[in-house]
Design an enzyme around this catalytic site. Sequence first.
Site, PDB file in Angstrom:
ATOM      1  N   GLU A 186       0.874  -1.183   0.000  1.00  0.00           N
ATOM      2  CA  GLU A 186       0.000   0.000   0.000  1.00  0.00           C
ATOM      3  C   GLU A 186       0.903   1.222   0.000  1.00  0.00           C
ATOM      4  O   GLU A 186       1.710   1.398   0.921  1.00  0.00           O
ATOM      5  CB  GLU A 186      -0.895   0.006   1.242  1.00  0.00           C
ATOM      6  N   ASP A 242     -10.936   1.599   3.649  1.00  0.00           N
ATOM      7  CA  ASP A 242     -10.609   3.015   3.896  1.00  0.00           C
ATOM      8  C   ASP A 242     -11.400   3.955   3.001  1.00  0.00           C
ATOM      9  O   ASP A 242     -11.155   5.168   3.020  1.00  0.00           O
ATOM     10  CB  ASP A 242      -9.111   3.265   3.631  1.00  0.00           C
TER      11      ASP A 242
HETATM   12  C1  NOJ Z   1      -3.717   2.069   5.963  1.00  0.00           C
HETATM   13  C2  NOJ Z   1      -4.833   1.182   6.407  1.00  0.00           C
HETATM   14  O1  NOJ Z   1      -5.500   0.671   5.294  1.00  0.00           O
HETATM   15  C3  NOJ Z   1      -5.719   2.020   7.301  1.00  0.00           C
HETATM   16  O2  NOJ Z   1      -6.928   1.384   7.608  1.00  0.00           O
HETATM   17  C4  NOJ Z   1      -4.936   2.374   8.530  1.00  0.00           C
HETATM   18  O3  NOJ Z   1      -5.706   3.261   9.314  1.00  0.00           O
HETATM   19  C5  NOJ Z   1      -3.605   3.044   8.193  1.00  0.00           C
HETATM   20  N1  NOJ Z   1      -2.916   2.426   7.093  1.00  0.00           N
HETATM   21  C6  NOJ Z   1      -2.692   3.022   9.389  1.00  0.00           C
HETATM   22  O4  NOJ Z   1      -2.267   1.704   9.622  1.00  0.00           O
END
Ligand code: NOJ
Length: 588
Positions: free
Chosen positions: A285, A359
Amino acid sequence: MTAADESVLITTERAGLPAERGWWRKAVVYQIYPRSFADSNGDGMGDIRGIIEHLDHIEKLGVDVVWLSPVYRSPQDDNGYDISDYQDIDPMFGTLADIDELIAGLHARGIRLVMDLVVNHTSDEHPWFEASRSSKDDPKRDWYVWRPARPGTVPGEPGAEPNNWGSIFSGPAWEYDERTGEYYLHLFTRKQPDLNWENPEVRRAVHDMMRWWVARGVDGFRMDVINFISKVDGLPDGEVHEGALYGNGFPFFAGGPRLDEFLAEINREVFGDDEEAARFLTVGEMPGSTVEQAQVYTDPARREVDMIFQFEHMEVDEGPGGKFDPRPIHLPELKRSLARWQDGLAENGWNSLYWSNHDRPRAVSRFGDDSDEHREVSAKALGTVLHLMRGTPYVYQGEELGMTNTVLERIEDFRDVESLNYYREATEVRGLAPADVLPALAYAGRDNSRTPVQWDDSPNAGFTTAEPWIAVTPNYRTVNAAAQVDDPTSVFSHYRELVRLRHELPIVADGTLTMHLLDDEQVFAYSRDLGDEGLLVLANLSGRPARVDATALGWTEGEVLLTNLPDAVPSLGADVTLRPWEAVVWRR
Ligand code: NOJ
């Protein structure tokens, strides 16, 4: 366990799963957000046994891989993205025996399991951090990023933070710790301190932990904000944009100087030689990554990661103030962005393809039309254009049912720390009225995609027998799995067909892609080519009829491979008229 035992496990456990290099080009990944998937023990929270009870659903969809959001032991400040023990399961989700059973159940169905790997930060309740904060002389002090107050300031007072960076979840990125009189860095909440990847012991501990999971049978990792692990030396102040309360540290922590080195080291240390490594899937990511950076990260010769989650197409509705400052989506901008990524990774490297995750708001509510009239057809249109592009598609739980955003009206409706922190800062520090903040949170808030999976029309959508931790989306009586799984015209069946096409047609995985009609404000159009074979994908992503001259795209004939509306399909020619949200795929 010895290294020899581990390699025996790797080969026996994964027997039968494809191992050829790049197998994931033909694969579709399904993301499970465990607290919202299915509750097996009546406590209102999803759990691992709930997943095990629904493996038939996943198998029926036909996907190849499950990506499981964090189930590790965690105080749940950020729903499990704050981990206090990487090698145990949080009791709310079950036990290690449950995860072993899940792995076995998935493998028996030919499905792999990819775990979430959250190693930019831990929880502040992780024993590593507890040791680190205990004294400046503790052997783990340097495992995190500690700094003294800014010279000439009073430690602990506002403005004394070591630099001006803001946290991604509001407030400063530094927390003062009285015990040792220094600050620690937390790019996310104050309960998520950043690990110091410059320290080789930290990296070794992460590698060991990953190897332990590999030996347990997992098939790869989705690496949380992995492009934040290498920070620029000196942690300089960031630019303060107009209207911002803090400086922007992004240029100093994203895509940092040692990122390539750290990624290649993980790959080498955890997955072994080329042949062994090919069995796994790694997806990083990487917020803010450019196509040029992605070309490097996903270059197979470098063995850093197989693919990344890039964020550019997720930003097409963000205003200057970010995600909670939304603006309307302009289709040409969305297409241009995706076209750039398709072109940039055409020769070397690989794309991931996604419309949503835990998210983001629900895809059909954001990019489609979730009204009764258009929900199903627009959900299918979005699935069609995404899945037939070049890359590995990711389906977020419930997307295969066309699940929509939920109703978030009052601040009490929200659960997510990002939204709650943002609201507090906006109302208490900036002095905004709730009515000025709530609509944006309702539009872009992460709780939209975190409501329970809608299994059937029974109370709480069949998710739980108790009070769910977050309210079920009100439309569950009509939008649910039971109504769709055996209906050949459902969103579920359409997604299933898209998965099948990727498996069966080499052109979907391997063909080249040419985007068309980039300026068209209604139609998403592209063609795929492999040898003599071609596919043409035309989708009207609007609520008005749209016209396309297919002859101008070189298409005068072809057989219809897939549609998303019943009744007559437009024929190819100079005047193809697509009904609202109609998507048609032709093959020749
Ligand atoms: C990305 C994750 O997908 C998200 O849900 C999280 O809050 C942040 N990184 C911090 O780990």
